[in-house]
Scaffold this motif. Structure first.
Motif, PDB file in Angstrom:
ATOM      1  N   LEU A  16      -4.709 -21.263  -9.047  1.00 22.89           N
ATOM      2  CA  LEU A  16      -5.413 -19.920  -9.014  1.00 22.89           C
ATOM      3  C   LEU A  16      -4.892 -19.428  -7.839  1.00 22.89           C
ATOM      4  O   LEU A  16      -5.161 -19.776  -6.511  1.00 22.89           O
ATOM      5  CB  LEU A  16      -6.864 -20.073  -9.283  1.00 22.89           C
ATOM      6  N   GLN A  17      -4.340 -18.189  -7.771  1.00 26.09           N
ATOM      7  CA  GLN A  17      -4.176 -17.347  -6.632  1.00 26.09           C
ATOM      8  C   GLN A  17      -5.415 -16.688  -6.093  1.00 26.09           C
ATOM      9  O   GLN A  17      -6.296 -16.204  -6.888  1.00 26.09           O
ATOM     10  CB  GLN A  17      -3.029 -16.237  -7.010  1.00 26.09           C
ATOM     11  N   PRO A  18      -5.532 -16.538  -4.799  1.00 19.63           N
ATOM     12  CA  PRO A  18      -6.609 -15.809  -4.310  1.00 19.63           C
ATOM     13  C   PRO A  18      -6.812 -14.457  -4.469  1.00 19.63           C
ATOM     14  O   PRO A  18      -5.787 -13.836  -4.498  1.00 19.63           O
ATOM     15  CB  PRO A  18      -6.427 -15.940  -2.916  1.00 19.63           C
ATOM     16  N   LEU A  19      -7.884 -13.814  -5.050  1.00 15.37           N
ATOM     17  CA  LEU A  19      -7.904 -12.298  -5.379  1.00 15.37           C
ATOM     18  C   LEU A  19      -7.806 -11.646  -4.238  1.00 15.37           C
ATOM     19  O   LEU A  19      -8.208 -11.851  -3.108  1.00 15.37           O
ATOM     20  CB  LEU A  19      -9.050 -11.813  -6.165  1.00 15.37           C
ATOM     21  N   PRO A  20      -6.970 -10.552  -4.016  1.00 19.50           N
ATOM     22  CA  PRO A  20      -6.785  -9.648  -2.828  1.00 19.50           C
ATOM     23  C   PRO A  20      -8.181  -9.090  -2.540  1.00 19.50           C
ATOM     24  O   PRO A  20      -8.835  -8.850  -3.497  1.00 19.50           O
ATOM     25  CB  PRO A  20      -5.904  -8.476  -3.137  1.00 19.50           C
ATOM     26  N   ASP A  21      -8.620  -8.681  -1.362  1.00 18.20           N
ATOM     27  CA  ASP A  21      -9.649  -8.039  -1.144  1.00 18.20           C
ATOM     28  C   ASP A  21      -9.804  -6.644  -1.544  1.00 18.20           C
ATOM     29  O   ASP A  21     -10.750  -6.087  -1.765  1.00 18.20           O
ATOM     30  CB  ASP A  21      -9.856  -7.788   0.679  1.00 18.20           C
ATOM     31  N   LEU A  22      -8.758  -6.039  -1.780  1.00 18.68           N
ATOM     32  CA  LEU A  22      -8.547  -4.647  -2.333  1.00 18.68           C
ATOM     33  C   LEU A  22      -9.294  -4.726  -3.701  1.00 18.68           C
ATOM     34  O   LEU A  22      -9.910  -3.630  -4.068  1.00 18.68           O
ATOM     35  CB  LEU A  22      -7.104  -4.003  -2.496  1.00 18.68           C
ATOM     36  N   LEU A  23      -9.098  -5.611  -4.449  1.00 19.27           N
ATOM     37  CA  LEU A  23      -9.689  -5.954  -6.021  1.00 19.27           C
ATOM     38  C   LEU A  23     -11.262  -5.760  -5.898  1.00 19.27           C
ATOM     39  O   LEU A  23     -11.935  -5.089  -6.487  1.00 19.27           O
ATOM     40  CB  LEU A  23      -9.340  -7.012  -6.667  1.00 19.27           C
ATOM     41  N   PHE A  24     -11.751  -6.439  -4.636  1.00 19.67           N
ATOM     42  CA  PHE A  24     -13.254  -6.575  -4.550  1.00 19.67           C
ATOM     43  C   PHE A  24     -13.733  -5.245  -4.290  1.00 19.67           C
ATOM     44  O   PHE A  24     -14.560  -4.698  -4.604  1.00 19.67           O
ATOM     45  CB  PHE A  24     -13.811  -7.346  -3.775  1.00 19.67           C
ATOM     46  N   TRP A  25     -13.092  -4.606  -3.371  1.00 19.15           N
ATOM     47  CA  TRP A  25     -13.173  -3.122  -2.764  1.00 19.15           C
ATOM     48  C   TRP A  25     -13.236  -2.064  -4.042  1.00 19.15           C
ATOM     49  O   TRP A  25     -14.283  -1.254  -4.235  1.00 19.15           O
ATOM     50  CB  TRP A  25     -12.128  -2.907  -1.748  1.00 19.15           C
ATOM     51  N   ASP A  26     -12.122  -2.135  -4.804  1.00 20.43           N
ATOM     52  CA  ASP A  26     -12.121  -1.253  -5.942  1.00 20.43           C
ATOM     53  C   ASP A  26     -13.555  -1.699  -6.729  1.00 20.43           C
ATOM     54  O   ASP A  26     -13.821  -0.621  -7.593  1.00 20.43           O
ATOM     55  CB  ASP A  26     -10.806  -1.491  -6.952  1.00 20.43           C
ATOM     56  N   ALA A  27     -13.673  -2.594  -7.205  1.00 15.43           N
ATOM     57  CA  ALA A  27     -14.807  -2.992  -8.115  1.00 15.43           C
ATOM     58  C   ALA A  27     -16.145  -2.405  -7.322  1.00 15.43           C
ATOM     59  O   ALA A  27     -17.064  -1.983  -8.071  1.00 15.43           O
ATOM     60  CB  ALA A  27     -14.865  -4.457  -8.354  1.00 15.43           C
ATOM     61  N   TRP A  28     -16.202  -2.778  -6.157  1.00 15.58           N
ATOM     62  CA  TRP A  28     -17.646  -2.075  -5.561  1.00 15.58           C
ATOM     63  C   TRP A  28     -17.581  -0.611  -5.601  1.00 15.58           C
ATOM     64  O   TRP A  28     -18.735  -0.070  -5.900  1.00 15.58           O
ATOM     65  CB  TRP A  28     -17.656  -2.589  -4.169  1.00 15.58           C
ATOM     66  N   MET A  29     -16.464  -0.127  -5.289  1.00 15.88           N
ATOM     67  CA  MET A  29     -16.389   1.426  -5.182  1.00 15.88           C
ATOM     68  C   MET A  29     -16.687   1.859  -6.586  1.00 15.88           C
ATOM     69  O   MET A  29     -17.275   2.873  -7.033  1.00 15.88           O
ATOM     70  CB  MET A  29     -15.015   1.947  -4.571  1.00 15.88           C
ATOM     71  N   SER A  30     -16.395   1.373  -7.875  1.00 17.52           N
ATOM     72  CA  SER A  30     -16.414   1.721  -9.208  1.00 17.52           C
ATOM     73  C   SER A  30     -17.841   1.505  -9.349  1.00 17.52           C
ATOM     74  O   SER A  30     -18.412   2.610 -10.137  1.00 17.52           O
ATOM     75  CB  SER A  30     -15.612   0.748 -10.000  1.00 17.52           C
ATOM     76  N   GLY A  31     -18.456   0.347  -8.889  1.00 16.11           N
ATOM     77  CA  GLY A  31     -19.901   0.247  -9.469  1.00 16.11           C
ATOM     78  C   GLY A  31     -20.923   1.287  -8.627  1.00 16.11           C
ATOM     79  O   GLY A  31     -21.796   1.727  -9.154  1.00 16.11           O
ATOM     80  N   PHE A  32     -20.217   1.734  -7.401  1.00 17.25           N
ATOM     81  CA  PHE A  32     -21.189   2.571  -6.546  1.00 17.25           C
ATOM     82  C   PHE A  32     -21.020   4.189  -7.247  1.00 17.25           C
ATOM     83  O   PHE A  32     -22.038   4.607  -7.412  1.00 17.25           O
ATOM     84  CB  PHE A  32     -20.606   2.649  -5.078  1.00 17.25           C
ATOM     85  N   PHE A  33     -19.955   4.425  -7.797  1.00 11.23           N
ATOM     86  CA  PHE A  33     -19.963   5.763  -8.288  1.00 11.23           C
ATOM     87  C   PHE A  33     -20.385   5.752  -9.917  1.00 11.23           C
ATOM     88  O   PHE A  33     -21.033   6.752 -10.145  1.00 11.23           O
ATOM     89  CB  PHE A  33     -18.472   5.982  -8.476  1.00 11.23           C
TER      90      PHE A  33
END
Length: 61
Positions: A16-33
Motif C-alpha cells: 500500500l502506498q502512503p496517502l498524501p497529506d493533501l488528501l487528508f487536508w481535502d477531506a478535512w476541508m470538505s467536512g468543515f464546509f
C-alpha cells in the motif's frame, strides 16, 4: 481421478502506498464546509421561523 488446479489471487498483492497529506487536508476541508453549510441552513431556518412568529398576521375587518 480429479485434477487439482492452483488458485491464485485475481490481483497480485502490492504494498500500500502512503496517502498524501493533501488528501487528508481535502477531506478535512470538505467536512468543515459541509458542517458549516448545515449549521448555516439550520440557523437561517430558525431565524425565518422566528420572524414568522413575531410578524402579526393581517386581519380583515
Amino acid at each position: 481421478m480429479t485434477e487439482r488446479i492452483a488458485i491464485e489471487p485475481a490481483r497480485p498483492h502490492a504494498h500500500l502506498q502512503p496517502l498524501p497529506d493533501l488528501l487528508f487536508w481535502d477531506a478535512w476541508m470538505s467536512g468543515f464546509f459541509i458542517c458549516y453549510g448545515v449549521a448555516l441552513a439550520v440557523r437561517c431556518h430558525r431565524e425565518h421561523q422566528t420572524q414568522q412568529v413575531q410578524t402579526p398576521e393581517a386581519v380583515s375587518a
